[in-house]
Design a protein around this motif. Sequence first.
Motif, PDB file in Angstrom:
ATOM      1  N   SER A  29       5.615   6.554   0.786  1.00  0.00           N
ATOM      2  CA  SER A  29       5.807   5.377   1.628  1.00  0.00           C
ATOM      3  C   SER A  29       5.103   4.192   1.006  1.00  0.00           C
ATOM      4  O   SER A  29       4.080   4.353   0.333  1.00  0.00           O
ATOM      5  CB  SER A  29       5.238   5.612   3.033  1.00  0.00           C
ATOM      6  OG  SER A  29       5.870   6.694   3.673  1.00  0.00           O
ATOM      7  N   CYS A  30       5.629   3.017   1.240  1.00  0.00           N
ATOM      8  CA  CYS A  30       5.007   1.791   0.760  1.00  0.00           C
ATOM      9  C   CYS A  30       5.139   0.749   1.857  1.00  0.00           C
ATOM     10  O   CYS A  30       6.256   0.319   2.178  1.00  0.00           O
ATOM     11  CB  CYS A  30       5.673   1.313  -0.517  1.00  0.00           C
ATOM     12  SG  CYS A  30       5.088  -0.302  -1.082  1.00  0.00           S
ATOM     13  N   VAL A  79       0.851  -1.187   0.000  1.00  0.00           N
ATOM     14  CA  VAL A  79       0.000   0.000   0.000  1.00  0.00           C
ATOM     15  C   VAL A  79       0.888   1.238   0.000  1.00  0.00           C
ATOM     16  O   VAL A  79       1.655   1.459   0.942  1.00  0.00           O
ATOM     17  CB  VAL A  79      -0.944   0.028   1.214  1.00  0.00           C
ATOM     18  CG1 VAL A  79      -1.776   1.312   1.203  1.00  0.00           C
ATOM     19  CG2 VAL A  79      -1.851  -1.198   1.218  1.00  0.00           C
ATOM     20  N   GLU A  80       0.776   2.038  -1.074  1.00  0.00           N
ATOM     21  CA  GLU A  80       1.545   3.283  -1.178  1.00  0.00           C
ATOM     22  C   GLU A  80       0.759   4.444  -0.586  1.00  0.00           C
ATOM     23  O   GLU A  80      -0.474   4.428  -0.585  1.00  0.00           O
ATOM     24  CB  GLU A  80       1.871   3.613  -2.638  1.00  0.00           C
ATOM     25  CG  GLU A  80       2.673   2.576  -3.390  1.00  0.00           C
ATOM     26  CD  GLU A  80       1.820   1.753  -4.313  1.00  0.00           C
ATOM     27  OE1 GLU A  80       2.343   1.256  -5.331  1.00  0.00           O
ATOM     28  OE2 GLU A  80       0.610   1.606  -4.037  1.00  0.00           O
ATOM     29  N   SER A  81       1.489   5.450  -0.148  1.00  0.00           N
ATOM     30  CA  SER A  81       0.872   6.682   0.320  1.00  0.00           C
ATOM     31  C   SER A  81       1.879   7.819   0.159  1.00  0.00           C
ATOM     32  O   SER A  81       3.061   7.578  -0.068  1.00  0.00           O
ATOM     33  CB  SER A  81       0.447   6.556   1.788  1.00  0.00           C
ATOM     34  OG  SER A  81       1.573   6.290   2.606  1.00  0.00           O
ATOM     35  N   GLY A  82       1.378   9.041   0.268  1.00  0.00           N
ATOM     36  CA  GLY A  82       2.256  10.201   0.254  1.00  0.00           C
ATOM     37  C   GLY A  82       2.254  11.004  -1.019  1.00  0.00           C
ATOM     38  O   GLY A  82       2.915  12.045  -1.102  1.00  0.00           O
ATOM     39  N   GLY A  83       1.525  10.551  -2.028  1.00  0.00           N
ATOM     40  CA  GLY A  83       1.471  11.324  -3.260  1.00  0.00           C
ATOM     41  C   GLY A  83       0.643  12.585  -3.099  1.00  0.00           C
ATOM     42  O   GLY A  83       0.028  12.816  -2.056  1.00  0.00           O
ATOM     43  N   GLY A  84       0.647  13.408  -4.130  1.00  0.00           N
ATOM     44  CA  GLY A  84      -0.135  14.636  -4.078  1.00  0.00           C
ATOM     45  C   GLY A  84       0.311  15.627  -5.125  1.00  0.00           C
ATOM     46  O   GLY A  84       1.036  15.283  -6.065  1.00  0.00           O
ATOM     47  N   LEU A  85      -0.151  16.863  -4.936  1.00  0.00           N
ATOM     48  CA  LEU A  85       0.167  17.961  -5.845  1.00  0.00           C
ATOM     49  C   LEU A  85       1.216  18.855  -5.189  1.00  0.00           C
ATOM     50  O   LEU A  85       1.049  19.264  -4.026  1.00  0.00           O
ATOM     51  CB  LEU A  85      -1.098  18.754  -6.155  1.00  0.00           C
ATOM     52  CG  LEU A  85      -0.932  20.041  -6.966  1.00  0.00           C
ATOM     53  CD1 LEU A  85      -0.418  19.724  -8.365  1.00  0.00           C
ATOM     54  CD2 LEU A  85      -2.259  20.788  -7.033  1.00  0.00           C
ATOM     55  N   TRP A 127       2.877  -5.810  -6.665  1.00  0.00           N
ATOM     56  CA  TRP A 127       2.781  -4.374  -6.966  1.00  0.00           C
ATOM     57  C   TRP A 127       1.724  -3.733  -6.084  1.00  0.00           C
ATOM     58  O   TRP A 127       0.702  -4.349  -5.774  1.00  0.00           O
ATOM     59  CB  TRP A 127       2.407  -4.149  -8.422  1.00  0.00           C
ATOM     60  CG  TRP A 127       3.467  -4.518  -9.399  1.00  0.00           C
ATOM     61  CD1 TRP A 127       3.651  -5.729  -9.992  1.00  0.00           C
ATOM     62  CD2 TRP A 127       4.491  -3.656  -9.912  1.00  0.00           C
ATOM     63  NE1 TRP A 127       4.737  -5.683 -10.833  1.00  0.00           N
ATOM     64  CE2 TRP A 127       5.269  -4.418 -10.813  1.00  0.00           C
ATOM     65  CE3 TRP A 127       4.830  -2.317  -9.703  1.00  0.00           C
ATOM     66  CZ2 TRP A 127       6.363  -3.887 -11.503  1.00  0.00           C
ATOM     67  CZ3 TRP A 127       5.912  -1.792 -10.383  1.00  0.00           C
ATOM     68  CH2 TRP A 127       6.669  -2.569 -11.270  1.00  0.00           C
ATOM     69  N   GLY A 128       1.964  -2.486  -5.721  1.00  0.00           N
ATOM     70  CA  GLY A 128       0.950  -1.702  -5.062  1.00  0.00           C
ATOM     71  C   GLY A 128      -0.011  -1.109  -6.071  1.00  0.00           C
ATOM     72  O   GLY A 128       0.135  -1.290  -7.282  1.00  0.00           O
ATOM     73  N   GLN A 129      -0.993  -0.366  -5.568  1.00  0.00           N
ATOM     74  CA  GLN A 129      -2.035   0.179  -6.437  1.00  0.00           C
ATOM     75  C   GLN A 129      -1.617   1.492  -7.081  1.00  0.00           C
ATOM     76  O   GLN A 129      -2.257   1.962  -8.004  1.00  0.00           O
ATOM     77  CB  GLN A 129      -3.328   0.389  -5.636  1.00  0.00           C
ATOM     78  CG  GLN A 129      -3.384   1.673  -4.794  1.00  0.00           C
ATOM     79  CD  GLN A 129      -2.502   1.656  -3.570  1.00  0.00           C
ATOM     80  OE1 GLN A 129      -1.921   0.639  -3.205  1.00  0.00           O
ATOM     81  NE2 GLN A 129      -2.403   2.806  -2.907  1.00  0.00           N
ATOM     82  N   GLY A 130      -0.532   2.086  -6.575  1.00  0.00           N
ATOM     83  CA  GLY A 130      -0.031   3.331  -7.147  1.00  0.00           C
ATOM     84  C   GLY A 130      -0.520   4.556  -6.401  1.00  0.00           C
ATOM     85  O   GLY A 130      -1.598   4.553  -5.797  1.00  0.00           O
ATOM     86  N   THR A 131       0.283   5.601  -6.448  1.00  0.00           N
ATOM     87  CA  THR A 131      -0.091   6.887  -5.861  1.00  0.00           C
ATOM     88  C   THR A 131       0.289   7.990  -6.842  1.00  0.00           C
ATOM     89  O   THR A 131       1.383   7.973  -7.421  1.00  0.00           O
ATOM     90  CB  THR A 131       0.579   7.085  -4.480  1.00  0.00           C
ATOM     91  OG1 THR A 131       0.101   8.290  -3.882  1.00  0.00           O
ATOM     92  CG2 THR A 131       2.099   7.144  -4.588  1.00  0.00           C
ATOM     93  N   GLN A 132      -0.626   8.919  -7.047  1.00  0.00           N
ATOM     94  CA  GLN A 132      -0.422   9.973  -8.047  1.00  0.00           C
ATOM     95  C   GLN A 132       0.474  11.073  -7.494  1.00  0.00           C
ATOM     96  O   GLN A 132       0.252  11.574  -6.386  1.00  0.00           O
ATOM     97  CB  GLN A 132      -1.767  10.574  -8.464  1.00  0.00           C
ATOM     98  CG  GLN A 132      -1.669  11.733  -9.442  1.00  0.00           C
ATOM     99  CD  GLN A 132      -1.222  11.291 -10.827  1.00  0.00           C
ATOM    100  OE1 GLN A 132      -1.728  10.322 -11.380  1.00  0.00           O
ATOM    101  NE2 GLN A 132      -0.257  12.017 -11.395  1.00  0.00           N
TER     102      GLN A 132
END
Length: 114
Positions: free
Chosen positions: A21-22, A5-11, A104-109
């Motif tokens: 983070s993953c 599980v990825e996190s931390g993406g954004g604009l 693979w994780g689901q991805g973060t934009q």
Amino acid sequence: QVQLVESGGGLVQAGGSLRLSCAASGSTLSISVMGWYRQAPGKQRELVATITPGGSTNVADYVKGRFTISRDNAKNTVYLQMNSLKPEDTAVYYCNAQSYTLSWGQGTQVTVSS
């Protein structure tokens, strides 16, 4: 089996920073190499960086000096610190983990505005 599980993406504006983070769960004892990849619209998925359990890293030339991969084996988590971001870094970022299979994780934009 390993779940990621990825996190931390954004604009973020150009020149800014983000930390991805993953977190891995499941059969984590079997995990060896972990990595980050990215895929921009209309382009193929490409390697960003990988890291072994011992901390040896491989970083793509186009992000070298700006991105740093790290890993906390106790937390089964891999990180990607991204500094000096550019609009061309805009992509969906995926982490993966090599165990008995490649997960693979689901991805973060990540979106970098100019």
